[in-house]
Design an enzyme around this catalytic site. Structure first.
Site, PDB file in Angstrom:
ATOM      1  N   TRP A 205      -0.722  -1.431  -1.524  1.00 20.10           N
ATOM      2  CA  TRP A 205      -0.034  -2.342  -0.598  1.00 20.10           C
ATOM      3  C   TRP A 205       0.864  -3.338  -1.332  1.00 20.10           C
ATOM      4  O   TRP A 205       1.162  -4.412  -0.800  1.00 20.10           O
ATOM      5  CB  TRP A 205      -1.069  -3.086   0.245  1.00 20.10           C
ATOM      6  CG  TRP A 205      -1.788  -2.173   1.194  1.00 20.10           C
ATOM      7  CD1 TRP A 205      -3.045  -1.674   1.043  1.00 20.10           C
ATOM      8  CD2 TRP A 205      -1.290  -1.618   2.411  1.00 20.10           C
ATOM      9  NE1 TRP A 205      -3.362  -0.844   2.094  1.00 20.10           N
ATOM     10  CE2 TRP A 205      -2.304  -0.795   2.955  1.00 20.10           C
ATOM     11  CE3 TRP A 205      -0.077  -1.743   3.097  1.00 20.10           C
ATOM     12  CZ2 TRP A 205      -2.153  -0.108   4.154  1.00 20.10           C
ATOM     13  CZ3 TRP A 205       0.071  -1.050   4.302  1.00 20.10           C
ATOM     14  CH2 TRP A 205      -0.947  -0.246   4.809  1.00 20.10           C
TER      15      TRP A 205
ATOM     16  N   GLU B 222      -0.486   9.636   2.105  1.00 19.20           N
ATOM     17  CA  GLU B 222      -0.988   8.356   2.610  1.00 19.20           C
ATOM     18  C   GLU B 222       0.102   7.295   2.564  1.00 19.20           C
ATOM     19  O   GLU B 222       0.272   6.518   3.508  1.00 19.20           O
ATOM     20  CB  GLU B 222      -2.193   7.933   1.767  1.00 19.20           C
ATOM     21  CG  GLU B 222      -2.897   6.684   2.240  1.00 19.20           C
ATOM     22  CD  GLU B 222      -4.121   6.362   1.397  1.00 19.20           C
ATOM     23  OE1 GLU B 222      -4.779   5.346   1.680  1.00 19.20           O
ATOM     24  OE2 GLU B 222      -4.422   7.119   0.435  1.00 19.20           O
TER      25      GLU B 222
ATOM     26  N   ASP C 224      -5.444  -3.675   2.231  1.00 17.00           N
ATOM     27  CA  ASP C 224      -6.555  -4.063   1.366  1.00 17.00           C
ATOM     28  C   ASP C 224      -6.180  -4.986   0.216  1.00 17.00           C
ATOM     29  O   ASP C 224      -6.793  -6.028   0.018  1.00 17.00           O
ATOM     30  CB  ASP C 224      -7.219  -2.802   0.789  1.00 17.00           C
ATOM     31  CG  ASP C 224      -7.790  -1.914   1.878  1.00 17.00           C
ATOM     32  OD1 ASP C 224      -7.540  -2.188   3.069  1.00 17.00           O
ATOM     33  OD2 ASP C 224      -8.478  -0.945   1.548  1.00 17.00           O
TER      34      ASP C 224
ATOM     35  N   TYR D 258     -18.267   8.212  -0.502  1.00 21.02           N
ATOM     36  CA  TYR D 258     -17.422   7.036  -0.275  1.00 21.02           C
ATOM     37  C   TYR D 258     -18.239   5.790  -0.575  1.00 21.02           C
ATOM     38  O   TYR D 258     -19.467   5.792  -0.480  1.00 21.02           O
ATOM     39  CB  TYR D 258     -16.932   7.021   1.181  1.00 21.02           C
ATOM     40  CG  TYR D 258     -16.016   5.860   1.501  1.00 21.02           C
ATOM     41  CD1 TYR D 258     -14.677   5.908   1.153  1.00 21.02           C
ATOM     42  CD2 TYR D 258     -16.512   4.714   2.133  1.00 21.02           C
ATOM     43  CE1 TYR D 258     -13.840   4.830   1.434  1.00 21.02           C
ATOM     44  CE2 TYR D 258     -15.685   3.637   2.415  1.00 21.02           C
ATOM     45  CZ  TYR D 258     -14.352   3.703   2.063  1.00 21.02           C
ATOM     46  OH  TYR D 258     -13.529   2.649   2.320  1.00 21.02           O
TER      47      TYR D 258
END
Length: 725
Positions: free
Chosen positions: A366, A409, A172, A90
């Site tokens: 988003w 998600e 984000d 990550y």
């Protein structure tokens, strides 16, 4: 309305959701997903703990403790707690953050969902004593988290705290951050080298933040490092400093929950009470854009509101910070084509970005998809302000999307397709919580046979008692009755909130006028109804008004099932005959067919009312009869001149609503219980599906049904008996 699956269907998907959480459980915390997000995320753990709270108190508490054990000395609860066993997958990880004392955390925070989760854990706990001890143990850490925010993120003492990085908002690459990020001028040569790892897990680049955005994300992290994470210096120098509407709304709700936790744990509440009042007032007055008619975030360096039509604009509903007037304005926007209106049909509610914006993208992170966590919070907010119908529709989508497309998600707001990481923990957790909330806490009906506490009426209630002098009859009496209902609706029904002021109705002149109209039924000659069209219109309208009248007269609060055999215990007297809703529906409109789950017809062979029965059953009547519940048809007025077309329209509207759901992915069609209870009226499985095909909008799903009519499996939806106000 929310009545999506059969009991066995829900259990099956609930088990899937629990298995996802089990597989993502590490022994100390639950990772958000198996691959892309291997560490512990702050607000993810909040949502996950809420889901656990309904069935695994111990694990819910451990989820919170794992996060709180990594709280900074200044009270900050970090955005990420890194697992040293899975580093290297990550970006950015501890070597890039370089936080003080070598902590394995990021150097930023997230909205304080953890406080809200802790109260959920207590409220859902079966063992309240041990959970109270848990709250007493963690309360100082929760209090420290809130103190950090008010001390370091609101040095002006405005009541509104600031975020210093887009990642702190949880959203984000929200369109709201476009301008603040553009305002950050950077020299790419001076950026520390970095390599993105979010694109190496099967996620398409066009669905993620751009490299331009990532450069600025990295610039901000590097700035915090250079300033040694000194809060005062960061507040002065960071070019990204936003009084975020979502963060502050969640903080507002968290303050209220912290206040309740303080009382449960026997702690002083004065400090929390002051925060709660100040932030609620500051949101309502300071972040409301009068010109835009919505809440917006405030850009601190540039001293201006950020104009972006996102779902975050509605979050003060979740926090309870909006006034009733502001809530009404927000509701109108939420229930519009911008954010997928009720029954719009070509979208899932609520997209994260205004669907009418030129740069709306239903797939991009988003910037247009549906996120389960955001919708869950907004549905809670709508319910808080009384907008139950819209809240229920959102909850239905929260359940429908994972069932149809997997526990992803996020989801395409137009097609429902799942994107991002599969087997996503907060999607599974909130799915579990919603089932608990709706079918255990709210005690919604699970089946026709479910036992509920009822009142028994000793005698049939005659809603139009005989008066001394019988009024003159009128052939237009059905129309007059409906007009009377319409007048009551205009004055005393709040359609948006689904509220009826019953007390005001009973003392109103409109109600007295309506009662005088019903008295005229005594002298009405039913033989004057000569044509089939006249009879259909009269009896459908009469059924609908008697049900509404009966609900008002018997003081029903939440459901017609509060009264045992409600549909056979209320009546009108007409031409010397008594008719209940059951008599009208089964005896007359269904040609004296046997009611579901009853051994006999309502009219015996020698019953004089038999002469009023229709000769031929018309199945479309089922979509015109109002049973006073959310899963039945909405009320309408039917006229003899256009009854045929009106019944066709009512049927088309019903079949294209959430009462018929085709799930291609599982080769299933979910149908309203009406098709189950009245199989005799519709015919065999194939005949039922052919009937539905006749009215379905001709799209991809209809084509699928046509091609798979002989193989598709049928399941039946829950029937929601709560009042359809």
């Amino acid at each position: 309305m929310i009545n999506f699956l059969s009991t066995s269907g829900f259990r099956r998907y609930q088990k899937k959701a629990i298995l996802i959480l089990d597989n993502n459980w590490t022994g100390a915390y639950t990772k958000p997903s198996p691959s892309l997000y291997p560490h512990q995320w702050n607000w993810d753990s909040g949502f996950i703990a809420i889901g656990y709270s309904s069935y695994n108190q111990k694990r819910a508490q451990q989820e919170i403790i794992s996060l709180l054990n990594n709280q900074w000395d200044n009270g900050m609860l970090p955005q990420i707690v890194f697992n040293p066993k899975v580093l290297g997958h990550y970006f950015p990880e501890p070597d890039f953050w370089e936080v003080p004392d070598g902590r394995l955390t990021s150097g930023i925070t997230m909205p304080p969902l953890v406080t809200i989760a802790c109260l959920y854990i207590y409220k859902n706990a079966k063992d309240k004593k041990s959970c109270r001890d848990f709250l007493k143990h963690i309360y100082p850490k929760l209090l420290s988290t809130h103190r950090y925010l008010y001390r370091f993120r609101d040095p002006e003492k405005s009541g509104l705290v600031s975020i210093r990085h887009p990642w702190e908002s949880g959203l984000d690459n929200s369109p709201a951050w476009d301008q603040p990020l553009k305002n950050i001028k950077i020299n790419k040569e001076q950026l520390p080298p970095y390599k993105r790892k979010d694109l190496g897990h099967g996620v398409k680049a066009e669905y993620r933040p751009t490299d331009h955005d990532y450069d600025r994300y990295v610039f901000l992290v590097d700035l915090f490092k250079r300033l040694k994470y000194r809060e005062e210096d960061i507040y002065q120098e960071s070019p990204f400093m936003i009084k975020d509407i979502l963060f502050n709304s969640i903080l507002c709700r968290a303050n209220q929950d912290l206040l309740e936790i303080a009382r449960i744990a026997n702690n002083d509440t004065s400090e929390v009470e002051e925060w709660s009042k100040q932030t609620s007032k500051a949101i309502s007055q300071g972040l409301w854009c009068t010109e835009c008619q919505r809440f917006e975030s405030f850009d601190v360096p540039n001293r201006e509101l950020l104009h972006a039509g996102t779902a975050a604009n509605f979050m003060p509903l979740f926090g309870g910070a909006a006034s009733e007037e502001q809530a009404g304005i927000l509701y109108k926007t939420m229930d519009s084509v911008s954010f997928c209106a009720l029954h719009q049909g070509n979208c899932f509610t609520i997209p994260n970005y205004d669907m009418m914006s030129e740069d709306f993208d239903p797939k991009n992170y988003w910037r247009g998809p549906v996120w389960i966590n955001i919708n869950w919070m907004l549905s809670q907010g709508l319910q808080r302000y009384g907008y139950r119908v819209k809240a229920d529709a959102m909850k239905k989508d929260i359940l429908q999307l994972p069932i149809r497309f997997g526990f992803h998600e996020y989801f395409d707001s137009q097609t429902g397709q799942g994107y991002g990481s599969p087997n996503f923990s907060w999607t599974a957790a909130l799915f579990i919580q919603l089932i608990h909330e709706y079918y255990e806490k709210d005690r919604h009906s699970l089946s026709w046979f479910r036992t509920t506490k009822t009142r028994k009426l000793k005698n049939m209630v005659l809603l139009n008692p005989v008066t001394d002098s019988l009024p003159h009859p009128s052939i237009d009496i059905a129309s007059d009755l409906m007009k009377g209902i319409v007048e009551l609706k205009k004055r005393y029904f709040n359609i948006d909130k689904g509220i009826i002021d019953y007390d005001a109705i009973k003392n109103s002149p409109e109600y007295k006028n309506y009662q005088s109209i019903t008295a005229r039924l005594h002298s009405f000659d039913l033989m004057d109804l000569s044509s089939l069209e006249q009879r259909l219109a009269f009896w459908i309208n009469l059924y609908n008004v008697i049900v509404v009248h009966g609900i008002m007269e018997t003081d029903i609060i939440a459901s017609v099932r509060e009264i045992d055999n409600f549909f056979s215990k209320i009546s009108y007297q007409i031409s010397g005959h008594v008719f209940s809703p059951d008599d009208i529906e089964h005896g007359i409109l269904r040609c004296n067919a046997r009611p579901p789950y009853k051994p006999f017809s309502v009219f015996k062979k020698d019953d004089p009312r038999l002469k009023f029965s229709l000769e031929k059953l018309i199945p479309q009547i089922h979509f015109a009869l109002v049973c006073g519940s959310r899963s039945c048809a909405p009320i309408g007025f039917y006229e003899e001149e256009s009854i045929s077309g009106q019944l066709e329209l009512a049927t088309r509207n019903f079949i294209n609503s959430s009462e018929v759901v085709i799930v291609e992915e599982e080769d299933k069609i979910f149908l309203s219980q009406i098709f189950n209870w009245y199989k005799k009226d519709f015919g065999t499985k194939r005949e039922i599906l052919q009937f539905i095909m006749k009215y379905l909008e001709q799209d991809k799903k209809a084509e699928y049904l046509k091609e798979h009519m002989d193989t598709i499996k049928v399941e039946y939806l829950f029937y929601d008996w709560n009042l359809n106000h």
